[in-house]
Design an enzyme around this catalytic site. Structure first.
Site, PDB file in Angstrom:
ATOM      1  N   CYS A   8       0.865  -1.187   0.000  1.00 46.68           N
ATOM      2  CA  CYS A   8       0.000   0.000   0.000  1.00 46.68           C
ATOM      3  C   CYS A   8       0.899   1.234   0.000  1.00 46.68           C
ATOM      4  O   CYS A   8       2.115   1.118  -0.196  1.00 46.68           O
ATOM      5  CB  CYS A   8      -0.969  -0.015   1.181  1.00 46.68           C
ATOM      6  N   ASN A  11       2.477   1.413   4.195  1.00 41.49           N
ATOM      7  CA  ASN A  11       2.836   0.177   4.915  1.00 41.49           C
ATOM      8  C   ASN A  11       2.661   0.316   6.421  1.00 41.49           C
ATOM      9  O   ASN A  11       3.380  -0.295   7.199  1.00 41.49           O
ATOM     10  CB  ASN A  11       4.267  -0.282   4.565  1.00 41.49           C
ATOM     11  N   CYS A  13      -0.962   0.822   7.455  1.00 46.59           N
ATOM     12  CA  CYS A  13      -2.402   0.520   7.642  1.00 46.59           C
ATOM     13  C   CYS A  13      -2.825  -0.715   6.843  1.00 46.59           C
ATOM     14  O   CYS A  13      -2.876  -1.825   7.381  1.00 46.59           O
ATOM     15  CB  CYS A  13      -3.278   1.711   7.256  1.00 46.59           C
ATOM     16  N   ARG A  14      -3.124  -0.509   5.549  1.00 51.36           N
ATOM     17  CA  ARG A  14      -3.778  -1.592   4.791  1.00 51.36           C
ATOM     18  C   ARG A  14      -2.891  -2.800   4.519  1.00 51.36           C
ATOM     19  O   ARG A  14      -3.310  -3.944   4.729  1.00 51.36           O
ATOM     20  CB  ARG A  14      -4.303  -1.045   3.451  1.00 51.36           C
ATOM     21  N   SER A  15      -1.662  -2.584   4.037  1.00 50.28           N
ATOM     22  CA  SER A  15      -0.845  -3.759   3.671  1.00 50.28           C
ATOM     23  C   SER A  15      -0.415  -4.563   4.899  1.00 50.28           C
ATOM     24  O   SER A  15      -0.429  -5.802   4.826  1.00 50.28           O
ATOM     25  CB  SER A  15       0.336  -3.399   2.769  1.00 50.28           C
ATOM     26  N   ASP A 123      -7.930   4.344   1.461  1.00 52.61           N
ATOM     27  CA  ASP A 123      -6.960   4.536   2.533  1.00 52.61           C
ATOM     28  C   ASP A 123      -7.629   4.939   3.853  1.00 52.61           C
ATOM     29  O   ASP A 123      -8.156   6.045   3.964  1.00 52.61           O
ATOM     30  CB  ASP A 123      -5.976   5.621   2.093  1.00 52.61           C
TER      31      ASP A 123
HETATM   32  P1  4NP Z   1      -1.518   2.930   4.245  1.00 59.28           P
HETATM   33  O1  4NP Z   1      -1.967   4.336   4.863  1.00 59.28           O
HETATM   34  O2  4NP Z   1      -1.088   3.212   2.821  1.00 59.28           O
HETATM   35  O3  4NP Z   1      -2.769   2.091   4.281  1.00 59.28           O
HETATM   36  O4  4NP Z   1      -0.420   2.428   5.116  1.00 59.28           O
HETATM   37  C1  4NP Z   1      -1.144   5.487   4.818  1.00 59.28           C
HETATM   38  C2  4NP Z   1      -0.262   5.733   5.814  1.00 59.28           C
HETATM   39  C3  4NP Z   1       0.543   6.866   5.770  1.00 59.28           C
HETATM   40  C4  4NP Z   1       0.454   7.732   4.709  1.00 59.28           C
HETATM   41  C5  4NP Z   1      -0.437   7.476   3.705  1.00 59.28           C
HETATM   42  C6  4NP Z   1      -1.240   6.349   3.752  1.00 59.28           C
HETATM   43  N1  4NP Z   1       1.266   8.892   4.650  1.00 59.28           N
HETATM   44  O5  4NP Z   1       1.123   9.666   3.710  1.00 59.28           O
HETATM   45  O6  4NP Z   1       2.121   9.063   5.513  1.00 59.28           O
END
Ligand code: 4NP
Length: 152
Positions: A8, A11, A13-15, A123
């Site tokens: 994702c 890395n 949250c989702r992945s 997200d």
């Molecule tokens: P993820 O969520 O892609 O599901 O891990 C996010 C976590 C952090 C950020 C974006 C999405 N960020 O921009 O820091």
């Protein structure tokens, strides 16, 4: 051995949710020795960070631990090493394909494609909908295991 890398944006949250859900499903099916499962980011934003607390709490609600996780970025070498590189939304797929320098082996897939859908897993870092994301991830992972011949 089947190697799966969930990917994702951050890395955190989702992945990692998909990584730890999938590890639990294969463990419960008694098939963990046959799988190597990990996760990575497309961005450098959160490198080294643990799972975001609301995602960690959502996993904990389902008896799943993500202790020890540290976010890392996907590399071109990951493309060669893993059999499946699984993104959460089309934006991830584009970035994964760029990092890999293309997808000549057709290894890059959208998670929900394994559940017969082309829906994106939005997200939750922005939407706050961690419970909904957990449900989507569970359906995607179950669909993937069905495709791989594992009863879960
Ligand atoms: P993820 O969520 O892609 O599901 O891990 C996010 C976590 C952090 C950020 C974006 C999405 N960020 O921009 O820091």
């Amino acid at each position: 051995m089947t190697r799966i890398l969930f990917v994702c944006l951050g890395n955190i949250c989702r992945s990692p949710m998909a990584e730890y859900v999938m590890k639990k499903l294969v463990k419960d099916a008694g098939r963990e020795a046959e799988f190597e499962i990990a996760s990575a980011a497309t961005s450098t934003e959160e490198i080294g960070n643990p799972v975001y607390p609301p995602a960690r709490r959502e996993l904990a609600k389902h008896g799943i631990s993500c202790a020890g996780h540290a976010a890392r970025q996907m590399t071109r070498a990951d493309y060669d090493y893993y059999d499946y590189l699984v993104g959460m939304e089309p934006y991830n797929i584009r970035n994964m394909t760029r990092i890999a320098g293309g997808d000549p082996d057709g290894k890059i897939r959208l998670l929900m494609s394994f559940a017969g859908s082309n829906e994106a897993i939005d997200d939750p870092w922005y939407t706050g909908r961690f419970e909904e994301v957990y449900g989507q991830i569970l359906r995607g992972c179950r669909g993937m295991l069905e495709e791989l011949g594992v009863r879960s």
